[in-house]
Design an enzyme around this catalytic site. Structure first.
Site, short mmCIF file in Angstrom:
data_model
loop_
_atom_site.label_atom_id
_atom_site.label_comp_id
_atom_site.label_asym_id
_atom_site.label_seq_id
_atom_site.Cartn_x
_atom_site.Cartn_y
_atom_site.Cartn_z
N SER A 54 38.41 34.09 37.37
CA SER A 54 37.66 35.31 37.09
C SER A 54 37.95 35.78 35.67
O SER A 54 39.10 35.79 35.22
CB SER A 54 38.02 36.41 38.09
OG SER A 54 37.71 36.01 39.40
N ASP A 78 36.14 40.62 45.83
CA ASP A 78 36.41 39.40 45.06
C ASP A 78 36.24 38.14 45.90
O ASP A 78 36.26 37.03 45.38
CB ASP A 78 37.83 39.47 44.49
CG ASP A 78 38.06 38.49 43.34
OD1 ASP A 78 37.11 38.22 42.60
OD2 ASP A 78 39.19 37.99 43.19
N GLN A 81 30.31 40.03 38.48
CA GLN A 81 31.50 39.30 38.02
C GLN A 81 31.06 38.08 37.22
O GLN A 81 30.04 37.46 37.53
CB GLN A 81 32.35 38.85 39.21
CG GLN A 81 33.67 38.21 38.80
CD GLN A 81 34.52 37.80 40.01
OE1 GLN A 81 34.39 36.67 40.51
NE2 GLN A 81 35.37 38.70 40.48
#
Length: 285
Positions: free
Chosen positions: A227, A202, A277
């Site tokens: 996110s 991440d 993502q």
């Protein structure tokens, strides 16, 4: 938390029942639960409910609400299916009984099959690159205290291929490469290495989508980012206390969302994992 063993302990979780686990929070300076933490803790919970011979190969997650850093997280695992070769789990993360995150994970027995991969980008190796901590120390007068603290406390070492100049305020193309590894060696099976890679996956991912739109190397304080979802595939075994290259790009940004993807290679050029993502990315009102 600059010790990898502290992170391993954080991701282990307390078992409350056969399928319910309790996780504590890293006290991040930005006062919200770090997305990589809840991703890795959810994977950890699911791993502890499957046959040890089955290893995670893919996960798909959605972030629903920002986590409260002061409240432990309950992870409820639903055993969807155990087949001949694959097992499927669904994990819901809750605070105060409200879902903040959920993830689906698939596990597979080791099997023989076809094998191919794309080539690793031709970039400089990590040996002669400065760490990100070296860089922020060089420009410490220009770095906000909370960002310096975050970089100083990370249990991973990062070395950026595209060197950062904190006095460069030009926009950039949406590509980024960096080397990373745990800052200490440790003994652990593939499950632990997968948890740690999920945690670190991440880092720097969504900000890659901001490169063509913001000026300066640091996150723009006038830009709101969060996110929305996260997908990850484990292709081959790896060790996270050896150098790994994270090659990232952002093919698109539209409708206040940035889309990013990444491939992770070991030092020998073997593709070990892939990540995608999408996140909210818009100017603060």
């Amino acid at each position: 938390m600059n010790n990898i063993h502290e992170l391993i302990d954080l991701l282990q979780l307390e078992r409350l029942s056969d399928s319910v686990f309790l996780g504590q929070n890293y006290q991040a300076p930005w006062k919200r639960v770090f997305g990589g933490q809840v991703l890795a803790q959810s994977l950890s919970a699911a791993q502890q409910t499957v046959d040890p011979e089955r290893v995670a190969h893919s996960m798909h997650a959605y972030f629903l609400l920002a986590g409260d850093i002061n409240i432990p997280i309950v992870f409820e695992v639903e055993k969807i299916r155990d087949g001949g070769s694959f097992s499927t789990r669904r994990v819901v993360a809750k605070q105060n009984g409200i879902a903040i995150f959920f993830m689906s994970i698939s596990f597979q027995k080791k099997q023989e099959g076809f094998d191919h991969q794309i080539d690793m980008p031709k970039v400089a190796g990590p040996e002669n690159l400065p760490s990100d901590l070296d860089t922020v120390k060089k420009f410490k007068l220009f770095v906000p205290d909370h960002i310096f603290q975050v970089i100083q406390e990370r249990p991973f070492e990062f070395r950026m291929v595209e060197q950062i100049n904190l006095l460069d305020f030009k926009t950039k193309l949406p590509f980024r490469n960096f080397w990373f590894k745990a800052n200490q060696t440790f003994d652990g099976d593939i499950n632990i290495h997968q948890r740690l890679m999920t945690y670190v996956s991440d880092y720097n991912l969504l900000t890659t989508a901001t490169l063509p739109h913001t000026k300066g190397p640091l996150p723009n304080k006038d830009l709101f980012m969060a996110s929305l979802d996260h997908g990850m595939w484990f292709h081959r075994d790896f060790k996270i206390d050896d150098w790994l290259l994270y090659a990232m790009d952002s093919p698109s940004a539209s409708n206040a969302r940035g889309f990013t993807r990444g491939n992770i290679f070991n030092k020998e050029g073997i593709l070990v994992a892939s990540v995608v993502q999408e996140g909210l990315m818009r100017p603060k009102s």
